[in-house]
Design a protein around this motif. Structure first.
Motif, PDB file in Angstrom:
ATOM      1  N   ILE A   1       0.857  -1.194   0.000  1.00 25.88           N
ATOM      2  CA  ILE A   1       0.000   0.000   0.000  1.00 25.88           C
ATOM      3  C   ILE A   1       0.884   1.230   0.000  1.00 25.88           C
ATOM      4  N   GLU A   2       0.706   2.079  -1.008  1.00 28.04           N
ATOM      5  CA  GLU A   2       1.432   3.340  -1.073  1.00 28.04           C
ATOM      6  C   GLU A   2       0.498   4.475  -0.677  1.00 28.04           C
ATOM      7  N   THR A   3       1.026   5.419   0.062  1.00 26.84           N
ATOM      8  CA  THR A   3       0.247   6.554   0.542  1.00 26.84           C
ATOM      9  C   THR A   3       0.720   7.836  -0.146  1.00 26.84           C
ATOM     10  N   PRO A   4      -0.108   8.857  -0.207  1.00 22.61           N
ATOM     11  CA  PRO A   4       0.343  10.128  -0.792  1.00 22.61           C
ATOM     12  C   PRO A   4       1.578  10.660  -0.082  1.00 22.61           C
TER      13      PRO A   4
ATOM     14  N   SER B   1       0.903  -9.654  -4.049  1.00 28.04           N
ATOM     15  CA  SER B   1      -0.376  -9.750  -4.766  1.00 28.04           C
ATOM     16  C   SER B   1      -0.566  -8.576  -5.710  1.00 28.04           C
ATOM     17  N   GLY B   2      -0.084  -7.419  -5.310  1.00 26.41           N
ATOM     18  CA  GLY B   2      -0.241  -6.216  -6.117  1.00 26.41           C
ATOM     19  C   GLY B   2      -0.020  -4.991  -5.256  1.00 26.41           C
ATOM     20  N   ARG B   3      -0.316  -3.863  -5.833  1.00 28.56           N
ATOM     21  CA  ARG B   3      -0.091  -2.600  -5.131  1.00 28.56           C
ATOM     22  C   ARG B   3      -1.329  -1.717  -5.219  1.00 28.56           C
ATOM     23  N   VAL B   4      -1.673  -1.123  -4.098  1.00 24.75           N
ATOM     24  CA  VAL B   4      -2.770  -0.154  -4.031  1.00 24.75           C
ATOM     25  C   VAL B   4      -2.167   1.192  -3.660  1.00 24.75           C
ATOM     26  N   THR B   5      -2.454   2.221  -4.439  1.00 25.36           N
ATOM     27  CA  THR B   5      -1.931   3.556  -4.176  1.00 25.36           C
ATOM     28  C   THR B   5      -3.094   4.505  -3.905  1.00 25.36           C
ATOM     29  N   PHE B   6      -3.161   4.995  -2.685  1.00 24.43           N
ATOM     30  CA  PHE B   6      -4.215   5.943  -2.332  1.00 24.43           C
ATOM     31  C   PHE B   6      -3.844   7.342  -2.827  1.00 24.43           C
ATOM     32  N   THR B   7      -4.848   8.106  -3.171  1.00 26.61           N
ATOM     33  CA  THR B   7      -4.639   9.456  -3.674  1.00 26.61           C
ATOM     34  C   THR B   7      -4.913  10.485  -2.586  1.00 26.61           C
ATOM     35  N   GLU B   8      -4.517  11.716  -2.857  1.00 24.83           N
ATOM     36  CA  GLU B   8      -4.804  12.798  -1.915  1.00 24.83           C
ATOM     37  C   GLU B   8      -6.306  13.008  -1.775  1.00 24.83           C
ATOM     38  N   LYS B   9      -7.046  12.723  -2.824  1.00 24.13           N
ATOM     39  CA  LYS B   9      -8.499  12.872  -2.764  1.00 24.13           C
ATOM     40  C   LYS B   9      -9.110  11.954  -1.716  1.00 24.13           C
ATOM     41  N   PHE B  10      -8.545  10.765  -1.569  1.00 25.28           N
ATOM     42  CA  PHE B  10      -9.052   9.831  -0.560  1.00 25.28           C
ATOM     43  C   PHE B  10      -8.899  10.409   0.844  1.00 25.28           C
ATOM     44  N   LEU B  11      -7.842  11.182   1.051  1.00 31.28           N
ATOM     45  CA  LEU B  11      -7.555  11.730   2.380  1.00 31.28           C
ATOM     46  C   LEU B  11      -8.228  13.073   2.640  1.00 31.28           C
ATOM     47  N   ASP B  12      -8.890  13.634   1.655  1.00 31.92           N
ATOM     48  CA  ASP B  12      -9.476  14.965   1.788  1.00 31.92           C
ATOM     49  C   ASP B  12     -10.746  14.909   2.641  1.00 31.92           C
ATOM     50  N   PRO B  13     -10.744  15.573   3.802  1.00 29.63           N
ATOM     51  CA  PRO B  13     -11.944  15.544   4.649  1.00 29.63           C
ATOM     52  C   PRO B  13     -13.185  16.091   3.946  1.00 29.63           C
ATOM     53  N   LYS B  14     -12.982  16.924   2.948  1.00 31.58           N
ATOM     54  CA  LYS B  14     -14.124  17.498   2.231  1.00 31.58           C
ATOM     55  C   LYS B  14     -14.789  16.469   1.314  1.00 31.58           C
TER      56      LYS B  14
END
Length: 325
Positions: free
Chosen positions: A89-92, A114-127
């Motif tokens: 898992i990669e984080t912003p 198994s693979g890689r999941v990369t979260f975006t800044e949009k996922f972390l945006d409280p809005k």
């Protein structure tokens, strides 16, 4: 009666005396002042040269230690994760170089990625929590019940955990029936991206923390979102390790410290703050092995670390272990 000429002569005499005094004083003080400045400069230069030499020595020792550990790593981790399938898992803001180095050592330990999941800044945006809530409500199976205290990211993490990992060895490498829809919806929403086959469920997960703490008014919420993800993935699988590099001071946006400050989550999720060092990559493997045995720990050299590494044992975890951490 004193006439004007007397006053004039007196004033001239006074200024002449001042001028002579200044010249004499400057002449007498000039050499000692210059000598003091020269000595001070020499001392500072010598001190600086000494510190540079010490730094070069430490860097040389560190390079030698790193080279030695790197050469020993294949033997140190051989077979430790055989039979395990691991999600990365990669984080912003995380380091691609660190992730690649970690992935290499996991392979040396016998794990399959198994693979890689990369979260975006949009996922972390409280809005954007409304969008995430909408997706979770739309995609969650009927039997998935969330605690009343669950946050948006807690609910998303539970859904994603079910999609990406499992603690049932019989399901390893197979997709959850709802996985395709979950991944597609979150990718379409710009919340994450994937590489490899993360939908074919893994047993363990390694999350790479951001290189630097998040900053700004949303920093604490962003770090908390990733803590929720790490915990949700851990609960759904056999264990999760959050790995990154040490942060000089504890700040709200530091994800590793955020996990360590959550007493309940830190009992489940392991952290390693030396992932940018060869020894840290070995510690990640040992931490995953510890997770397979139902334990967790906080490792490294930063604030909140309980030890540099887990207790070293000779036992190799069984790939058929059923219980999660």
């Amino acid at each position: 009666m004193i006439d004007f000429r007397y006053h004039l002569v007196s004033i001239v005499a006074i200024f002449l005396a001042l001028a002579v005094g200044i010249v004499m004083g400057t002449t007498l003080l000039q050499d000692p002042a210059i000598e003091l400045a020269r000595r001070t400069s020499d001392e500072l230069t010598n001190t600086n040269n000494g510190l540079r030499a010490d730094l070069d020595t430490l860097r040389g020792r560190e390079a030698g230690n790193d080279a030695f550990i790197s050469s020993m790593t294949p033997d140190a981790v051989a077979g430790d994760l055989t039979g395990q399938r691991i999600l990365l898992i990669e984080t912003p803001g995380s380091s691609t170089a660190v992730r690649e180095a970690v992935q290499q050592v996991l392979g040396q330990a016998g794990a399959e990625i198994s693979g890689r999941v990369t979260f975006t800044e949009k996922f972390l945006d409280p809005k954007g929590t409304g969008v995430i809530d909408g997706l979770v409500n739309q995609l969650k199976p009927a039997n998935m019940i969330f605690p009343t205290t669950a946050t948006t990211w807690d609910r998303a993490a539970a859904l994603l955990g079910a999609a990406f990992v499992t603690n049932d060895q019989a399901q390893v490498g197979t997709p959850n029936p709802a996985t395709g829809d979950v991944i597609s919806a979150f990718e379409t929403g710009g919340l994450l991206s994937t590489e490899g086959e993360p939908g074919k469920r893994a047993t363990l997960a390694v999350m790479i923390a951001p290189e630097r703490p998040y900053e700004g008014e949303d920093a604490e919420a962003q770090a908390g979102a990733l803590v929720s993800v790490a915990d949700g993935i851990d609960v759904a699988g056999k264990g999760t390790v959050l790995a990154g590099s040490i942060v000089a001071a504890a700040v709200p946006g530091d994800v590793i410290n955020a996990v360590r400050d959550e007493s309940e989550i830190s009992k489940r999720v392991s952290t390693v703050d030396t992932a940018d060092m060869p020894v840290g990559r070995v510690v990640i493997v040992y931490s995953l092995r510890e997770q397979l045995n139902g334990r967790a720990g906080q490792y490294g050299i930063g604030k909140g670390a309980s030890a540099p590494q887990p207790p070293v044992t000779s036992a190799t975890p069984s790939p058929t272990t059923q219980s999660g951490s």
